[in-house]
Design an enzyme around this catalytic site. Structure first.
Site, PDB file in Angstrom:
ATOM      1  N   GLU A  39      34.092  16.451  39.121  1.00 47.92           N
ATOM      2  CA  GLU A  39      32.938  15.925  39.094  1.00 47.92           C
ATOM      3  C   GLU A  39      31.877  15.978  39.723  1.00 47.92           C
ATOM      4  O   GLU A  39      31.913  14.668  40.041  1.00 47.92           O
ATOM      5  CB  GLU A  39      33.073  15.080  37.480  1.00 47.92           C
ATOM      6  CG  GLU A  39      33.393  15.556  36.184  1.00 47.92           C
ATOM      7  CD  GLU A  39      33.428  16.041  35.468  1.00 47.92           C
ATOM      8  OE1 GLU A  39      32.240  16.697  35.526  1.00 47.92           O
ATOM      9  OE2 GLU A  39      34.154  16.974  34.190  1.00 47.92           O
ATOM     10  N   CYS A  93      23.556  12.684  37.841  1.00 52.11           N
ATOM     11  CA  CYS A  93      24.629  14.093  38.527  1.00 52.11           C
ATOM     12  C   CYS A  93      23.187  15.085  37.462  1.00 52.11           C
ATOM     13  O   CYS A  93      23.690  16.205  37.875  1.00 52.11           O
ATOM     14  CB  CYS A  93      25.490  14.487  38.103  1.00 52.11           C
ATOM     15  SG  CYS A  93      26.116  13.702  36.547  1.00 52.11           S
ATOM     16  N   GLU A 105      32.878   1.109  46.055  1.00 46.14           N
ATOM     17  CA  GLU A 105      32.459  -0.259  45.972  1.00 46.14           C
ATOM     18  C   GLU A 105      31.723  -1.197  45.937  1.00 46.14           C
ATOM     19  O   GLU A 105      31.405  -2.064  45.500  1.00 46.14           O
ATOM     20  CB  GLU A 105      32.678   0.039  47.670  1.00 46.14           C
ATOM     21  CG  GLU A 105      33.838  -1.274  48.651  1.00 46.14           C
ATOM     22  CD  GLU A 105      33.161  -0.452  49.726  1.00 46.14           C
ATOM     23  OE1 GLU A 105      32.546  -1.445  50.574  1.00 46.14           O
ATOM     24  OE2 GLU A 105      33.161   0.540  50.101  1.00 46.14           O
ATOM     25  N   ALA A 164      36.073   7.302  40.551  1.00 42.62           N
ATOM     26  CA  ALA A 164      34.438   7.217  40.214  1.00 42.62           C
ATOM     27  C   ALA A 164      33.010   6.755  41.101  1.00 42.62           C
ATOM     28  O   ALA A 164      33.166   5.909  41.879  1.00 42.62           O
ATOM     29  CB  ALA A 164      34.320   5.874  39.148  1.00 42.62           C
ATOM     30  N   PRO A 165      31.800   7.064  40.826  1.00 38.82           N
ATOM     31  CA  PRO A 165      30.351   7.192  42.119  1.00 38.82           C
ATOM     32  C   PRO A 165      29.736   5.545  41.212  1.00 38.82           C
ATOM     33  O   PRO A 165      30.559   5.067  39.854  1.00 38.82           O
ATOM     34  CB  PRO A 165      30.200   7.849  41.560  1.00 38.82           C
ATOM     35  CG  PRO A 165      30.673   8.278  40.240  1.00 38.82           C
ATOM     36  CD  PRO A 165      31.712   7.845  39.914  1.00 38.82           C
ATOM     37  N   TRP A 166      28.842   5.373  41.739  1.00 38.70           N
ATOM     38  CA  TRP A 166      28.703   3.682  41.630  1.00 38.70           C
ATOM     39  C   TRP A 166      27.056   4.057  40.198  1.00 38.70           C
ATOM     40  O   TRP A 166      26.503   2.990  39.981  1.00 38.70           O
ATOM     41  CB  TRP A 166      27.610   3.545  42.572  1.00 38.70           C
ATOM     42  CG  TRP A 166      26.435   4.842  43.482  1.00 38.70           C
ATOM     43  CD1 TRP A 166      27.135   4.717  44.843  1.00 38.70           C
ATOM     44  CD2 TRP A 166      25.584   5.330  43.242  1.00 38.70           C
ATOM     45  NE1 TRP A 166      27.312   5.700  45.421  1.00 38.70           N
ATOM     46  CE2 TRP A 166      25.533   6.052  44.437  1.00 38.70           C
ATOM     47  CE3 TRP A 166      24.725   4.844  42.941  1.00 38.70           C
ATOM     48  CZ2 TRP A 166      24.270   6.581  45.092  1.00 38.70           C
ATOM     49  CZ3 TRP A 166      23.679   5.930  42.428  1.00 38.70           C
ATOM     50  CH2 TRP A 166      23.631   6.284  44.201  1.00 38.70           C
ATOM     51  N   GLU A 216      21.233  18.084  46.450  1.00 42.53           N
ATOM     52  CA  GLU A 216      20.673  16.563  45.542  1.00 42.53           C
ATOM     53  C   GLU A 216      19.974  15.657  46.246  1.00 42.53           C
ATOM     54  O   GLU A 216      20.020  15.278  47.339  1.00 42.53           O
ATOM     55  CB  GLU A 216      21.971  16.787  44.879  1.00 42.53           C
ATOM     56  CG  GLU A 216      22.111  15.042  44.294  1.00 42.53           C
ATOM     57  CD  GLU A 216      23.549  14.919  43.441  1.00 42.53           C
ATOM     58  OE1 GLU A 216      24.558  14.866  44.692  1.00 42.53           O
ATOM     59  OE2 GLU A 216      23.931  14.813  42.266  1.00 42.53           O
ATOM     60  N   SER A 265      30.461  12.894  44.709  1.00 40.64           N
ATOM     61  CA  SER A 265      29.340  14.494  45.775  1.00 40.64           C
ATOM     62  C   SER A 265      30.234  14.958  45.956  1.00 40.64           C
ATOM     63  O   SER A 265      31.373  15.435  45.946  1.00 40.64           O
ATOM     64  CB  SER A 265      28.989  13.662  47.644  1.00 40.64           C
ATOM     65  OG  SER A 265      29.893  13.059  47.470  1.00 40.64           O
ATOM     66  N   LYS A 322      39.717   3.528  40.747  1.00 41.22           N
ATOM     67  CA  LYS A 322      38.751   2.905  42.245  1.00 41.22           C
ATOM     68  C   LYS A 322      37.604   3.103  41.980  1.00 41.22           C
ATOM     69  O   LYS A 322      37.160   4.067  41.671  1.00 41.22           O
ATOM     70  CB  LYS A 322      39.693   3.419  43.641  1.00 41.22           C
ATOM     71  CG  LYS A 322      38.343   2.647  44.324  1.00 41.22           C
ATOM     72  CD  LYS A 322      38.352   3.132  45.939  1.00 41.22           C
ATOM     73  CE  LYS A 322      37.437   4.262  46.074  1.00 41.22           C
ATOM     74  NZ  LYS A 322      35.941   3.625  45.776  1.00 41.22           N
ATOM     75  N   PRO A 323      36.854   2.514  41.489  1.00 39.25           N
ATOM     76  CA  PRO A 323      35.724   2.566  41.523  1.00 39.25           C
ATOM     77  C   PRO A 323      35.296   2.612  42.370  1.00 39.25           C
ATOM     78  O   PRO A 323      35.510   2.777  43.653  1.00 39.25           O
ATOM     79  CB  PRO A 323      34.853   0.871  40.354  1.00 39.25           C
ATOM     80  CG  PRO A 323      36.108  -0.166  40.462  1.00 39.25           C
ATOM     81  CD  PRO A 323      37.247   0.809  41.339  1.00 39.25           C
TER      82      PRO A 323
HETATM   83  P1  NAP Z   1      30.664   9.514  46.742  1.00 41.34           P
HETATM   84  O1  NAP Z   1      30.020   9.285  47.990  1.00 41.34           O
HETATM   85  O2  NAP Z   1      30.973  11.130  47.246  1.00 41.34           O
HETATM   86  O3  NAP Z   1      31.997   8.245  45.836  1.00 41.34           O
HETATM   87  C1  NAP Z   1      32.532   8.531  44.996  1.00 41.34           C
HETATM   88  C2  NAP Z   1      33.422   7.944  44.951  1.00 41.34           C
HETATM   89  O4  NAP Z   1      34.394   8.422  46.715  1.00 41.34           O
HETATM   90  C3  NAP Z   1      33.286   6.603  45.203  1.00 41.34           C
HETATM   91  O5  NAP Z   1      34.303   5.799  44.571  1.00 41.34           O
HETATM   92  C4  NAP Z   1      33.262   6.350  46.954  1.00 41.34           C
HETATM   93  O6  NAP Z   1      33.670   5.545  47.766  1.00 41.34           O
HETATM   94  C5  NAP Z   1      34.935   7.707  47.123  1.00 41.34           C
HETATM   95  N1  NAP Z   1      34.703   8.084  48.632  1.00 41.34           N
HETATM   96  C6  NAP Z   1      34.430   8.257  49.267  1.00 41.34           C
HETATM   97  N2  NAP Z   1      34.987   9.000  50.324  1.00 41.34           N
HETATM   98  C7  NAP Z   1      35.688   8.991  50.161  1.00 41.34           C
HETATM   99  C8  NAP Z   1      37.398   9.384  50.854  1.00 41.34           C
HETATM  100  N3  NAP Z   1      36.859  10.162  51.588  1.00 41.34           N
HETATM  101  N4  NAP Z   1      37.910   9.421  49.706  1.00 41.34           N
HETATM  102  C9  NAP Z   1      38.640   9.415  48.301  1.00 41.34           C
HETATM  103  N5  NAP Z   1      37.427   8.265  48.135  1.00 41.34           N
HETATM  104  C10 NAP Z   1      35.663   8.549  48.880  1.00 41.34           C
HETATM  105  O7  NAP Z   1      29.339  10.104  45.777  1.00 41.34           O
HETATM  106  P2  NAP Z   1      27.980   8.403  45.185  1.00 41.34           P
HETATM  107  O8  NAP Z   1      27.239   8.314  46.586  1.00 41.34           O
HETATM  108  O9  NAP Z   1      29.258   7.276  45.130  1.00 41.34           O
HETATM  109  O10 NAP Z   1      27.895   9.514  44.307  1.00 41.34           O
HETATM  110  C11 NAP Z   1      27.148   9.801  44.298  1.00 41.34           C
HETATM  111  C12 NAP Z   1      27.967  11.002  43.398  1.00 41.34           C
HETATM  112  O11 NAP Z   1      28.087  11.083  42.297  1.00 41.34           O
HETATM  113  C13 NAP Z   1      26.207  12.045  43.591  1.00 41.34           C
HETATM  114  O12 NAP Z   1      26.650  13.563  44.359  1.00 41.34           O
HETATM  115  C14 NAP Z   1      26.295  12.740  41.860  1.00 41.34           C
HETATM  116  O13 NAP Z   1      25.752  13.915  41.408  1.00 41.34           O
HETATM  117  C15 NAP Z   1      27.835  12.451  41.817  1.00 41.34           C
HETATM  118  N6  NAP Z   1      27.789  12.505  40.282  1.00 41.34           N
HETATM  119  C16 NAP Z   1      28.431  12.977  39.602  1.00 41.34           C
HETATM  120  C17 NAP Z   1      28.898  13.322  38.197  1.00 41.34           C
HETATM  121  C18 NAP Z   1      29.503  14.814  37.230  1.00 41.34           C
HETATM  122  O14 NAP Z   1      29.958  14.515  36.376  1.00 41.34           O
HETATM  123  N7  NAP Z   1      29.540  15.892  37.979  1.00 41.34           N
HETATM  124  C19 NAP Z   1      28.235  11.914  37.744  1.00 41.34           C
HETATM  125  C20 NAP Z   1      28.041  11.019  38.489  1.00 41.34           C
HETATM  126  C21 NAP Z   1      27.634  11.237  39.949  1.00 41.34           C
HETATM  127  P3  NAP Z   1      33.166   3.668  47.930  1.00 41.34           P
HETATM  128  O15 NAP Z   1      31.877   4.571  47.609  1.00 41.34           O
HETATM  129  O16 NAP Z   1      33.272   3.219  47.786  1.00 41.34           O
HETATM  130  O17 NAP Z   1      33.263   3.895  49.682  1.00 41.34           O
HETATM  131 MG    MG Z   2      28.483   7.228  48.577  1.00 40.06          MG
END
Ligand code: NAP
Ligand code: MG
Length: 512
Positions: free
Chosen positions: A250, A284, A178, A149-151, A384, A229, A175-176
């Site tokens: 998502e 998002c 961090e 999940a994202p933050w 984005e 992302s 895994k939420p």
């Molecule tokens: P992110 O960087 O993709 O991270 C999301 C999750 O994935 C975090 O828990 C992160 O862990 C983990 N992660 C990062 N790299 C990874 C890897 N190589 N392998 C496995 N897990 C990994 O996204 P974010 O910056 O947290 O959140 C913003 C993004 O989420 C935006 O793009 C937004 O549009 C999207 N979002 C989409 C929706 C939807 O419903 N479509 C809803 C909400 C958000 P750590 O951060 O703990 O390292």
């Molecule tokens: Mg990130």
């Protein structure tokens, strides 16, 4: 007060075994909320083993039993709503009125919805479709689900992953992000207090690169569900494909907001401000690209600028605060860099576009930002931003508006503003997005699906559609004639050539 123990594994809250210390801070103040050690791959193994052990029993509970436990969880969350609202506000730098009014009640409603969904498994009617067999559909849980999940909405994102999985009889390791683990751990504790057995819901807090990777690649994880992302989603999809695991993604969004010349200007301007600044734009589905038909364009820009001037930035615990900080300095600087690049490329920054003066500027705040005169192909329109930034562009014809609305890689959400029913129908049909709002932008509801088209991913959160994704569909086909000679055998061998084997007669039915 500082908290420790950000892992919840097999019903126990504890620290991770990586030895890596880290802190969870409030990005609006810098206050330290939690100090702990992150999860290492060993912790992931333990959590997956706990989920696997719990699956045997949980998957055999009746839908009614699962539903009752979830209804008790909703009551637990209601009773602790203010505690959750405070925690969610502090870990995310979110205004308390947003967490009290949106994040927490939304999550509780999701729990109640999935408690109902648990008792509404659907499939085709069992029937004799061949005439000689009864066919029936079983919907079965898949196994141990690995979720990431994202933050941006920590509790809601955890809820959207955990609830359909658990309602369908699966067990889960989540895994939420961090940065924001606290309320996910509190949610798992509340589930335990509600009687959901240990091991059904496990939370592992660690980095994406280490804990996230260990989780999705674990051989005992049957399905991966991910919100985050598009870049990370693409990597996860490739890994799931290699292991032939079901995957649910998502991903990012870049929602268009199309204002036709017959729209209610005031409603559209208000919708654009609320829709772009909710959660400081870290949503998002946030309105990010407003396309406004030429006759309304100037008035729309002026009205949006005026409304943005009235948005109060402030301490997140002040109920009068409208907009809090971004999640981190890193995110704020990313947003600032994108706005600076747009400015350098010739766009006009009508409002904001800067870090606020005074104490808020020492935390991760960024001003509500309104941009015009950007090129359609520029980064600020295509990529984005995930910050409080709205870009407004003019258009002339309906064809042009719909073409521009579809002209990014994303397709998560969109809105169309018009009083003309035919325009509304056409926009709903032609905009490629998982949700098209007509004369509104942002509201979501537990009964209806949320999920993307195009690079915004596939699979749905919330609603019965999401529940279905966490089940396997099995066809059970039972022969009902009792005949040993079946007509279809003739396509393989002909019975008059092989004769008939004499079988002992069946035991006589007992007389009544
Ligand atoms: P992110 O960087 O993709 O991270 C999301 C999750 O994935 C975090 O828990 C992160 O862990 C983990 N992660 C990062 N790299 C990874 C890897 N190589 N392998 C496995 N897990 C990994 O996204 P974010 O910056 O947290 O959140 C913003 C993004 O989420 C935006 O793009 C937004 O549009 C999207 N979002 C989409 C929706 C939807 O419903 N479509 C809803 C909400 C958000 P750590 O951060 O703990 O390292
Ligand atoms: Mg990130």
């Amino acid at each position: 007060m500082e908290t420790t123990g950000l892992q919840f594994i097999a019903g126990k809250r504890r620290s991770g075994s990586s030895g890596k210390q880290y802190t969870v801070t409030n990005p609006a103040t810098g206050e330290v909320i939690a100090t702990d050690t992150l999860a290492a791959p060993d912790d992931i193994d333990e959590a997956v083993a706990a989920a696997r052990a719990a699956f045997g029993t949980w998957s055999r509970t009746t839908p009614a039993e699962r539903s009752e436990a979830m209804l008790r969880l909703a009551d637990q969350l209601d009773a602790r709503a203010e505690e959750f609202a405070q925690a969610e506000s502090r870990i995310g730098g979110k205004p308390i009125k947003l967490t009290r009014g949106f994040d927490i009640p939304g999550s509780v409603d999701n729990v109640r919805f999935f408690a109902g969904a648990a008792r509404n498994l659907e499939g085709r009617a069992a029937a004799e479709y061949s005439g000689e067999h009864t066919s029936a559909i079983r919907r079965e849980p898949i196994g141990v689900i690995g979720s990431i999940a994202p933050w941006n909405y920590p509790l809601q994102m955890a809820a959207w992953k955990i609830l359909p999985a658990v309602a369908a009889g699966n067990t889960i390791v989540l895994k939420p992000a961090e940065l924001t683990p606290l309320t996910s751990v509190m949610f798992a504790e509340a589930a335990q207090a509600a009687g959901i057995p240990d091991g059904v819901i496990n939370i592992v807090t660690g980095s994406g690169r280490e804990a996230g990777q260990a989780l999705i690649n674990h051989p005992d994880i049957a399905m991966v569900s991910f919100t985050g992302s598009t870049d990370v989603g693409r990597q996860i999809a490739a890994q799931a494909a290699a292991a032939v695991k079901r995957v649910h993604l998502e991903l990012g969004g870049k929602a268009p907001f199309v204002v036709f010349d017959d729209a209610d200007l005031e409603a559209a301007a208000r919708g654009a401000v609320a829709g772009s600044l909710i959660n400081a734009g870290q949503d998002c589905t946030a309105a990010t690209r407003a396309y406004v038909q030429r006759p309304l364009y100037k008035a729309f820009v002026e009205r949006v600028a005026m409304l943005m001037d009235g948005v109060r930035l402030g301490p997140v615990d002040d109920p009068a605060t409208d907009m809090g900080s971004l999640i981190s300095f890193k995110q704020r600087d990313r947003v600032a860099a994108m706005v600076d690049a747009a400015r350098a490329a010739g766009a006009t920054v009508v409002r904001g576009g800067r870090i606020p003066d005074g104490p808020l500027g020492h935390a991760a705040y960024y001003e509500p930002t309104l941009i015009t005169d950007a090129a359609q192909h520029s980064a600020i329109v295509q990529q984005e931003i995930f910050g409080p930034v709205l870009v407004v562009l003019p258009f002339d014809t309906d064809d042009e508006a719909l073409r521009l609305a579809n002209d990014t890689p994303y397709g998560l959400a969109a809105s169309a503003w018009t009083r003309n029913v035919f325009r509304a129908q056409r926009a709903s049909r032609e905009i490629q997005a998982g949700c098209v709002w007509v004369n509104d932008h942002i509201p979501i509801i537990s009964e209806m699906p949320h999920g993307g088209y195009k690079a915004s991913g596939f699979g749905k959160d919330m609603s019965a559609y999401s529940f279905e994704e966490y089940t396997n569909v099995k066809h059970v086909m039972s022969e009902i004639t009792g005949a040993s000679h079946k007509g279809w055998h003739d396509v393989v061998f002909t019975s008059h050539r092989t004769g008939t084997v004499h079988q002992p007669s069946a035991p006589a039915a007992s007389a009544h």
